[in-house]
Design a protein around this motif. Structure first.
Motif, PDB file in Angstrom:
ATOM      1  N   GLN A  45     -10.188  -1.960   3.117  1.00 34.60           N
ATOM      2  CA  GLN A  45      -9.567  -1.926   1.798  1.00 34.60           C
ATOM      3  C   GLN A  45      -8.368  -2.873   1.726  1.00 34.60           C
ATOM      4  O   GLN A  45      -8.181  -3.597   0.747  1.00 34.60           O
ATOM      5  CB  GLN A  45      -9.123  -0.509   1.457  1.00 34.60           C
ATOM      6  CG  GLN A  45      -8.461  -0.357   0.088  1.00 34.60           C
ATOM      7  CD  GLN A  45      -9.391  -0.720  -1.045  1.00 34.60           C
ATOM      8  OE1 GLN A  45     -10.243   0.061  -1.444  1.00 34.60           O
ATOM      9  NE2 GLN A  45      -9.255  -1.945  -1.572  1.00 34.60           N
TER      10      GLN A  45
ATOM     11  N   TYR B 103       0.879  -1.168   0.000  1.00 33.83           N
ATOM     12  CA  TYR B 103       0.000   0.000   0.000  1.00 33.83           C
ATOM     13  C   TYR B 103       0.916   1.218   0.000  1.00 33.83           C
ATOM     14  O   TYR B 103       1.451   1.619   1.025  1.00 33.83           O
ATOM     15  CB  TYR B 103      -0.909  -0.032   1.228  1.00 33.83           C
ATOM     16  CG  TYR B 103      -1.778   1.196   1.403  1.00 33.83           C
ATOM     17  CD1 TYR B 103      -2.247   1.926   0.313  1.00 33.83           C
ATOM     18  CD2 TYR B 103      -2.143   1.622   2.676  1.00 33.83           C
ATOM     19  CE1 TYR B 103      -3.036   3.051   0.483  1.00 33.83           C
ATOM     20  CE2 TYR B 103      -2.947   2.743   2.868  1.00 33.83           C
ATOM     21  CZ  TYR B 103      -3.380   3.452   1.765  1.00 33.83           C
ATOM     22  OH  TYR B 103      -4.156   4.575   1.942  1.00 33.83           O
TER      23      TYR B 103
ATOM     24  N   TYR C  15      -0.521  -1.037  -4.554  1.00 31.62           N
ATOM     25  CA  TYR C  15      -1.884  -0.511  -4.482  1.00 31.62           C
ATOM     26  C   TYR C  15      -1.854   0.918  -3.946  1.00 31.62           C
ATOM     27  O   TYR C  15      -0.987   1.273  -3.141  1.00 31.62           O
ATOM     28  CB  TYR C  15      -2.750  -1.347  -3.521  1.00 31.62           C
ATOM     29  CG  TYR C  15      -2.797  -2.813  -3.831  1.00 31.62           C
ATOM     30  CD1 TYR C  15      -3.759  -3.333  -4.681  1.00 31.62           C
ATOM     31  CD2 TYR C  15      -1.874  -3.685  -3.258  1.00 31.62           C
ATOM     32  CE1 TYR C  15      -3.799  -4.696  -4.955  1.00 31.62           C
ATOM     33  CE2 TYR C  15      -1.904  -5.044  -3.535  1.00 31.62           C
ATOM     34  CZ  TYR C  15      -2.874  -5.543  -4.384  1.00 31.62           C
ATOM     35  OH  TYR C  15      -2.901  -6.887  -4.661  1.00 31.62           O
ATOM     36  N   GLY C  16      -2.834   1.723  -4.378  1.00 29.63           N
ATOM     37  CA  GLY C  16      -3.148   2.987  -3.718  1.00 29.63           C
ATOM     38  C   GLY C  16      -2.101   4.073  -3.758  1.00 29.63           C
ATOM     39  O   GLY C  16      -2.082   4.927  -2.868  1.00 29.63           O
TER      40      GLY C  16
ATOM     41  N   SER D 287      -0.571   7.534  -4.262  1.00 29.90           N
ATOM     42  CA  SER D 287      -1.239   8.835  -4.279  1.00 29.90           C
ATOM     43  C   SER D 287      -0.221   9.955  -4.374  1.00 29.90           C
ATOM     44  O   SER D 287       0.803   9.927  -3.678  1.00 29.90           O
ATOM     45  CB  SER D 287      -2.076   9.013  -3.005  1.00 29.90           C
ATOM     46  OG  SER D 287      -2.637  10.307  -2.955  1.00 29.90           O
TER      47      SER D 287
ATOM     48  N   HIS E 295       0.418   4.565  -0.996  1.00 33.54           N
ATOM     49  CA  HIS E 295      -0.170   5.886  -0.711  1.00 33.54           C
ATOM     50  C   HIS E 295       0.862   6.993  -0.934  1.00 33.54           C
ATOM     51  O   HIS E 295       1.466   7.084  -2.025  1.00 33.54           O
ATOM     52  CB  HIS E 295      -0.829   5.924   0.675  1.00 33.54           C
ATOM     53  CG  HIS E 295       0.033   5.696   1.868  1.00 33.54           C
ATOM     54  ND1 HIS E 295       0.653   6.716   2.548  1.00 33.54           N
ATOM     55  CD2 HIS E 295       0.349   4.557   2.547  1.00 33.54           C
ATOM     56  CE1 HIS E 295       1.314   6.238   3.566  1.00 33.54           C
ATOM     57  NE2 HIS E 295       1.153   4.922   3.603  1.00 33.54           N
TER      58      HIS E 295
ATOM     59  N   THR F  54      -9.649   1.889   5.851  1.00 36.51           N
ATOM     60  CA  THR F  54      -8.357   1.408   5.362  1.00 36.51           C
ATOM     61  C   THR F  54      -8.185  -0.071   5.662  1.00 36.51           C
ATOM     62  O   THR F  54      -7.689  -0.836   4.829  1.00 36.51           O
ATOM     63  CB  THR F  54      -7.206   2.216   5.989  1.00 36.51           C
ATOM     64  OG1 THR F  54      -7.370   3.604   5.650  1.00 36.51           O
ATOM     65  CG2 THR F  54      -5.862   1.741   5.474  1.00 36.51           C
TER      66      THR F  54
END
Length: 457
Positions: A212, A167, A191-192, A194, A169, A209
């Motif tokens: 997810q 993850y 994943y994810g 940002s 982010h 979260t």
């Protein structure tokens, strides 16, 4: 939130971290602390971090201090770079708090500053601006050396055949973590990612979260999923079922894997560590400066970790494939890697199940001004009647109280409820401990509801 020192450095609203305030603290830091051969400078991915880093560089250079810009990289990678050249360091980061806030984390030549150093910095504020203009250098390989540290110590096949989610982010160490896992033989599924800053608190992962993460793990048949907070010094690990592994449990496993003899950890950590047979377990107040002080006092084969999972290595340890130099600052990579390796050919959940049967959880009320949280916690500390009233809402009775940091109440059934105001954010923290997950979840839900009624009405 006026900028002030907490457990992780100077923190405040970005609007209040003005160039003048930043420069004042940089000058005070240089005057009060031993920074050796200069100042290494790093930052996280918040929108405000480049500007604050530029303010730091300008102030330090005006004091005649050589600045080494390490760019955007994890806090422990910056600490390692400074350690390698015998320099001080400043990391621009607000860790897990929202993007409207930021902060400065200071390192002297010997490592993360102590509470004594913090007092000295505050005492040196108000110095005149310097007039020098020193050298500005670049260290573009600091993050790469940090990555190689773990690959060399663990070996290219340590996680061979593992399929691990990441993850990403807005964590500054997302690409470094991917490189480490791939270097150890794992397949990494991202994943994810940002480009907008996402405040992820690895110690208190919010329900959306968690859901997810569980969905990603189950949909793609992952062996585990990993992530970090904003400056990548706190780990987040999910097992193959999508269940989050507590940071302090990772700490227990990592300490065992590295052959530690003494463990230093805050009072809020899982008490199961005291049942694992280490030579000594020392409990401290919450915050890495207190853990570091305890490690320095203990000496020898000592490690430290916090409930958030940040791991501090106080001696040269032996990894699966080679030596691992000490790095006594909060690091997320080591507990993630060592817990995954400890699972061997089995599952992460099976390895976690081998730990003593103690379940801890942490969460917090956000946007709670300290003028509300601190008086409430003070009443709990001072009054047995106030504690009894609070615990009655949770359906428990007090058997004992520890005031090492906040108010930690042991109940007659052995459960623990620990209330503490955050040292650097408008949050009221709650830690609970029970013998099983269901009990911990029920205690956490009741505790948060009672805190909300008490401080927010």
């Amino acid at each position: 939130m006026a900028p002030k020192f907490g457990t992780s450095g100077l923190r405040g609203l970005v609007t209040e971290l003005t160039p003048e305030l930043v420069a004042d603290h940089v000058r005070a830091f240089i005057a009060a602390c031993d920074i050796g051969n200069g100042l290494c400078l790093g930052r996280d991915l918040r929108p405000s971090s480049p500007r604050i880093a530029a303010d730091i560089a300008a102030a330090a250079r005006a004091e005649g201090v050589r600045v080494i810009d390490c760019g955007a990289l994890p806090t422990p990678a910056l600490a390692l770079a400074a350690q390698e050249v015998g320099a001080g360091a400043i990391m621009v980061t607000g860790s897990h708090i929202p993007a409207d806030r930021n902060g400065l984390k200071f390192y002297s030549r010997t490592g993360e500053i102590t509470k004594t150093d913090e007092a000295a910095i505050n005492g040196a504020l108000g110095r005149a601006t310097g007039t020098a203009e020193s050298e500005m250098a670049q260290d573009e390989d600091a993050a790469a050396r940090f990555v190689e540290r773990y690959i060399e110590a663990c070996g290219a096949f340590a996680l061979n055949g593992r399929r691990i989610g990441l993850y990403a982010h807005s964590a500054v160490g997302r690409d470094d973590l991917a490189a480490i896992l791939q270097g150890l033989g794992a397949e990494v599924v991202e994943y994810g990612r940002s480009e907008t800053f996402v405040p992820v608190d690895t110690e208190a992962v919010d329900p959306d979260t968690r859901a997810q993460i569980a969905a990603w793990v189950k949909a793609d048949g992952l062996d585990a999923l990993v992530s970090t907070d904003g400056d990548s010094d706190r780990p987040l690990l999910s097992d193959e079922t999508g269940t989050i592994v507590p940071g302090d449990v990772m700490g227990q496993i990592t300490a065992e894997m590295l052959g530690a003899e003494t463990v230093v950890t805050p009072i809020s950590s899982n008490s199961g560590v005291q049942k694992k047979g280490f030579g000594a377990v020392r409990l401290t107040r919450i915050g890495s400066p207190f853990v570091i002080a305890g490690m320095e006092e203990a000496g020898g084969k000592v490690v430290g970790y916090e409930a958030n999972g940040g791991f501090l290595l106080g001696f040269e340890a032996q990894g699966p494939a080679g030596p691992l130099a000490s790095l006594a600052t909060r690091d997320c990579m080591l507990p993630l890697i060592m817990t995954l390796i400890a699972a061997g050919n089995g599952t992460v959940s099976a390895r976690v199940a081998q730990e003593p049967p103690v379940v801890t959880m942490a969460d917090r009320l956000q946007e709670v001004p300290q003028e509300r949280s601190q008086p409430f916690v003070a009443r709990l500390a001072d009054s047995a009647e106030a504690r009894a009233s609070f615990l009655a809402e949770l359906g428990g009775d007090e058997a004992g109280t520890d005031l090492t940091d906040g108010v930690r109440m042991t109940l007659t059934d052995g459960c623990i409820v620990h209330v503490r105001p955050s040292g650097n954010a408008p949050e009221l923290r709650l830690y609970v401990e029970a013998s099983d997950k269901a009990g911990a979840e029920a205690l956490m839900a009741a505790g948060l509801a009672a805190l909300h009624r008490a401080v927010l009405g």
